[in-house]
Design a protein around this motif. Structure first.
Motif, mmCIF file in Angstrom:
data_model
loop_
_atom_site.group_PDB
_atom_site.id
_atom_site.type_symbol
_atom_site.label_atom_id
_atom_site.label_comp_id
_atom_site.label_asym_id
_atom_site.label_seq_id
_atom_site.Cartn_x
_atom_site.Cartn_y
_atom_site.Cartn_z
ATOM 1 N N HIS A 159 8.096 2.901 9.747
ATOM 2 C CA HIS A 159 8.392 2.386 8.405
ATOM 3 C C HIS A 159 7.076 2.137 7.685
ATOM 4 N N VAL A 160 7.055 2.485 6.411
ATOM 5 C CA VAL A 160 5.855 2.336 5.600
ATOM 6 C C VAL A 160 6.179 1.473 4.385
ATOM 7 N N ASN A 161 5.360 0.472 4.140
ATOM 8 C CA ASN A 161 5.418 -0.258 2.878
ATOM 9 C C ASN A 161 4.243 0.182 2.005
ATOM 10 N N GLY A 162 4.553 0.607 0.793
ATOM 11 C CA GLY A 162 3.530 1.052 -0.145
ATOM 12 C C GLY A 162 3.402 0.083 -1.300
ATOM 13 N N TYR A 163 2.195 -0.189 -1.701
ATOM 14 C CA TYR A 163 1.977 -1.190 -2.740
ATOM 15 C C TYR A 163 0.703 -0.862 -3.523
ATOM 16 N N LEU A 164 0.502 -1.594 -4.589
ATOM 17 C CA LEU A 164 -0.762 -1.545 -5.326
ATOM 18 C C LEU A 164 -0.963 -2.894 -5.997
ATOM 19 N N ARG A 165 -2.164 -3.105 -6.489
ATOM 20 C CA ARG A 165 -2.466 -4.343 -7.205
ATOM 21 C C ARG A 165 -2.942 -3.999 -8.616
ATOM 22 N N ASP A 166 -2.389 -4.714 -9.576
ATOM 23 C CA ASP A 166 -2.806 -4.528 -10.952
ATOM 24 C C ASP A 166 -4.301 -4.827 -11.073
ATOM 25 N N ALA A 167 -5.047 -3.872 -11.581
ATOM 26 C CA ALA A 167 -6.519 -4.005 -11.614
ATOM 27 C C ALA A 167 -6.984 -5.165 -12.482
#
Length: 338
Positions: A159-167
């Motif tokens: 299982h993979v959780n993908g995310y990002l952070r607002d710069a």
């Protein structure tokens, strides 16, 4: 801890007075997946209705319900007797063959009879994909994926959780797919970015690469460079309070290898097969609300909760059952593993 707020430059989960009043906890997310009571062996229903699947040397590798044993004897008695030694008194079903190839050939013959003649609903989902059962970290026998719960074996997946952070703000955003509404299991529910079972002979990393492209159109180079192995969860799936007398009462141990990937802002996952309806970039509060409301496929909810624990959002300061949650996501399974 149902409310997301800011503490300086970082987001945190806060346990509100309303949470305290109603005794809110994320423990239910774990119990929705890890449903087999820890004292299951001592219950009369288990002792009466469950057979232990064993190797020819008597090593336990699975749990078969009594009605399944009866079904196999009814429609495939010759194949069953070639493959197994069965004791109704001692409640075990034991492989006879000492070599890998013979076990697989004999089990395949039994499985095909089940596919043709069994009334079991799970057989209708035949996948033509094999799951391996492991003993001493080596494949012992291969079982058709749709029959894994029939034999009560441990299954494996990624299982993979993908995310990002607002710069500009540092806000956490998580990519969450919604399962296709036409899927046979858990249609329309929320999922993790990528997930898939370890079909033999693929390992965790090979499955990661395969499923990332198939489900989210994420190229191999990106996954190889950015995905990080971050742990594993294990649990015993079973219908709490079940009587071990229907398919809903199957016992299945599951092990899921976990990965995180922080995606660049310009990488947008896209459905690449018929398993995903769409992908949505969700705020942390939306993810928390969806967990609370039971919108995630149960084991995907568990893995999302693990993400929140590992990243410090759910912790001993805001979760009253923190230790029980963490230990419950890493359950000891009573069979050999890969």
């Amino acid at each position: 801890m149902s409310t997301v707020t800011w503490d300086g430059t970082r987001q945190i989960l806060v346990r509100t007075p309303a949470d305290v009043k109603k005794g809110f906890s994320f423990l239910g997310v774990v119990k929705a997946v890890d449903g087999l009571a820890y004292d299951y062996k001592s219950t009369a229903a288990f002792q009466e209705h469950v057979y232990e699947l064993q190797t020819e040397l008597g090593i336990p590798i699975g749990y078969i319900l009594q009605f399944v044993v009866q079904e196999m004897r009814l429609i495939a008695l010759t194949e069953f007797n070639h493959l197994f030694e069965c004791s109704d008194a001692d409640r075990y079903v034991k492989f006879k063959a000492v070599d890998f190839e013979t076990r697989n050939e004999q089990l395949e013959a039994l499985a095909l009879q089940l596919r043709r003649n069994s009334s079991l609903d799970c057989v209708k989902g035949w996948r033509d994909e094999k799951y391996a059962v492991y003993v001493e970290h080596l494949p012992y026998v291969l079982i058709e994926r749709s029959l894994s719960s029939v034999f009560g074996i441990i299954t494996y997946g990624i299982h993979v959780n993908g995310y990002l952070r607002d710069a500009s703000t540092g806000e956490l955003l998580i990519w969450v797919p919604r399962r296709s509404y036409s899927k046979a299991t858990w249609p329309g529910m929320l999922d993790n970015l990528v997930a898939g079972g370890l079909g033999y002979p693929l390992g965790a990393y090979e499955t990661l690469l395969k499923e990332s492209m198939e489900e989210a159109a994420l190229p191999e180079e990106l996954i190889a460079n950015e995905a990080r192995a971050v742990g594993v969860v294990s649990y015993f799936h079973h219908n709490p309070g079940g009587t071990y007398s229907t398919e809903a009462d199957f016992i299945t141990g599951e092990v899921e290898y976990l990965y995180d990937i922080e995606l660049p802002i310009d990488v947008i996952p896209k459905p690449n097969d018929d398993e995903v309806n769409d992908f949505n970039l969700m705020k942390l509060q939306q993810v928390v609300d969806s967990l609370i409301q039971g919108e995630f496929k149960p084991n995907c909810g568990l893995i999302m909760l693990d993400f929140l624990v590992r990243h410090g959002y759910v912790n001993s300061g805001n979760e009253p059952h923190y230790l029980e949650i963490v230990t419950g996501m890493h359950r000891h399974l009573p069979f050999p593993t890969r």
